[in-house]
Design a protein around this motif. Sequence first.
Motif, PDB file in Angstrom:
ATOM      1  N   ILE A   1     -14.738  10.322  33.655  1.00 59.63           N
ATOM      2  CA  ILE A   1     -15.824   9.581  33.005  1.00 59.63           C
ATOM      3  C   ILE A   1     -16.218   8.432  33.923  1.00 59.63           C
ATOM      4  O   ILE A   1     -15.360   7.684  34.383  1.00 59.63           O
ATOM      5  CB  ILE A   1     -15.394   9.048  31.632  1.00 59.63           C
TER       6      ILE A   1
ATOM      7  N   TYR B   1     -25.689   5.966  27.306  1.00 61.33           N
ATOM      8  CA  TYR B   1     -24.432   6.451  27.878  1.00 61.33           C
ATOM      9  C   TYR B   1     -23.680   7.322  26.877  1.00 61.33           C
ATOM     10  O   TYR B   1     -23.874   7.212  25.665  1.00 61.33           O
ATOM     11  CB  TYR B   1     -23.557   5.270  28.301  1.00 61.33           C
ATOM     12  N   ASP B   2     -22.811   8.168  27.394  1.00 59.77           N
ATOM     13  CA  ASP B   2     -22.034   9.053  26.524  1.00 59.77           C
ATOM     14  C   ASP B   2     -21.032   8.269  25.680  1.00 59.77           C
ATOM     15  O   ASP B   2     -20.781   8.612  24.527  1.00 59.77           O
ATOM     16  CB  ASP B   2     -21.300  10.104  27.362  1.00 59.77           C
ATOM     17  N   TYR B   3     -20.439   7.237  26.283  1.00 54.27           N
ATOM     18  CA  TYR B   3     -19.468   6.413  25.568  1.00 54.27           C
ATOM     19  C   TYR B   3     -19.757   4.938  25.828  1.00 54.27           C
ATOM     20  O   TYR B   3     -20.194   4.566  26.918  1.00 54.27           O
ATOM     21  CB  TYR B   3     -18.038   6.712  26.029  1.00 54.27           C
TER      22      TYR B   3
ATOM     23  N   ARG C   1     -25.530   2.444  23.700  1.00 51.78           N
ATOM     24  CA  ARG C   1     -25.119   3.710  23.074  1.00 51.78           C
ATOM     25  C   ARG C   1     -26.196   4.784  23.187  1.00 51.78           C
ATOM     26  O   ARG C   1     -25.904   5.981  23.096  1.00 51.78           O
ATOM     27  CB  ARG C   1     -24.720   3.488  21.619  1.00 51.78           C
TER      28      ARG C   1
ATOM     29  N   ASN D   1     -20.538   7.065  19.256  1.00 48.60           N
ATOM     30  CA  ASN D   1     -19.977   7.076  20.615  1.00 48.60           C
ATOM     31  C   ASN D   1     -19.504   5.688  21.049  1.00 48.60           C
ATOM     32  O   ASN D   1     -19.302   5.435  22.234  1.00 48.60           O
ATOM     33  CB  ASN D   1     -21.013   7.599  21.616  1.00 48.60           C
TER      34      ASN D   1
ATOM     35  N   VAL E   1     -20.198  12.669  32.989  1.00 46.23           N
ATOM     36  CA  VAL E   1     -20.052  11.979  31.714  1.00 46.23           C
ATOM     37  C   VAL E   1     -20.009  10.487  32.013  1.00 46.23           C
ATOM     38  O   VAL E   1     -19.276  10.044  32.897  1.00 46.23           O
ATOM     39  CB  VAL E   1     -18.766  12.416  30.986  1.00 46.23           C
ATOM     40  N   THR E   2     -20.808   9.711  31.288  1.00 51.28           N
ATOM     41  CA  THR E   2     -20.974   8.299  31.618  1.00 51.28           C
ATOM     42  C   THR E   2     -20.470   7.376  30.504  1.00 51.28           C
ATOM     43  O   THR E   2     -20.355   7.777  29.342  1.00 51.28           O
ATOM     44  CB  THR E   2     -22.447   7.979  31.901  1.00 51.28           C
TER      45      THR E   2
END
Length: 258
Positions: free
Chosen positions: A46, A72-74, A69, A151, A13-14
């Motif tokens: 993360i 990346y996941d967040y 966005r 996100n 998760v990035t």
Amino acid sequence: MTETPEIVTPKIVTAAMLVIGNEILSGRTRDANMHFLAGRLTDLGIRLREARVVPDIEETIIAAVNDLRARYDYVFTSGGIGPTHDDITADCIAKAFGVGIDIHPEARRRLEAHYEAGMLNAARLRMARIPDTATLIDNPVSAAPGFRIGNVMVMAGVPMIFQAMVTSVTPSLVGGDRLLSRTVLALVPEGAVAEDLGKLQAEYPDVDMGSYPAFRSGKASTAIVLRSTDKTRLDAASEAMYAIFRRMGGEPFENEIV
């Protein structure tokens, strides 16, 4: 016949951080938030993959938000949600997502509860302007909330408030496999160990390896940082690094696994 252990693909998760503010780029203010955020995200599994600093320019902020966005996941932003004219982050986020922005009733209620009667002026009320569809991020320090949309987590730049907002939002984040780390050091010059380190990396492609030279007690030293989600592979690669340093005449040591 002994089978080679299967390399398990980790759940990754990035995240990215977007620091917004002319004062950071001018050198007037030193960013103190990235180190804190990276540590908290690492604890959650993360991986902070990118940090970017942009000025208080609308088109630059919008472009950076949309780029990050999508990749990346967040995304975590800091800065630009205060009461002054140059605090334009909330408006930029709204434009990046193509939504409207207005006074959020709950954000206004929190500010009214925080300030004494008559102290919630028009400038302070700007901090209650939240993009449509966004949810609030609690600010136990000074009441003015951050917000989350999609996100993207939008937070203040003041370190104490930023840290409080990160703490508020972390329960809602979903991490991946936690990255473990070991650091093996020895009084051996980086150039002497480079070739063997390259071979070790090829043998353990699933273990990230970084080399960091320094001087200790007036002598050249090298610290090799090894990271993996698989403790067994990490241990094996670290022991191999011990052996390499010993062949070079160094006596290796290390810190704790984190």
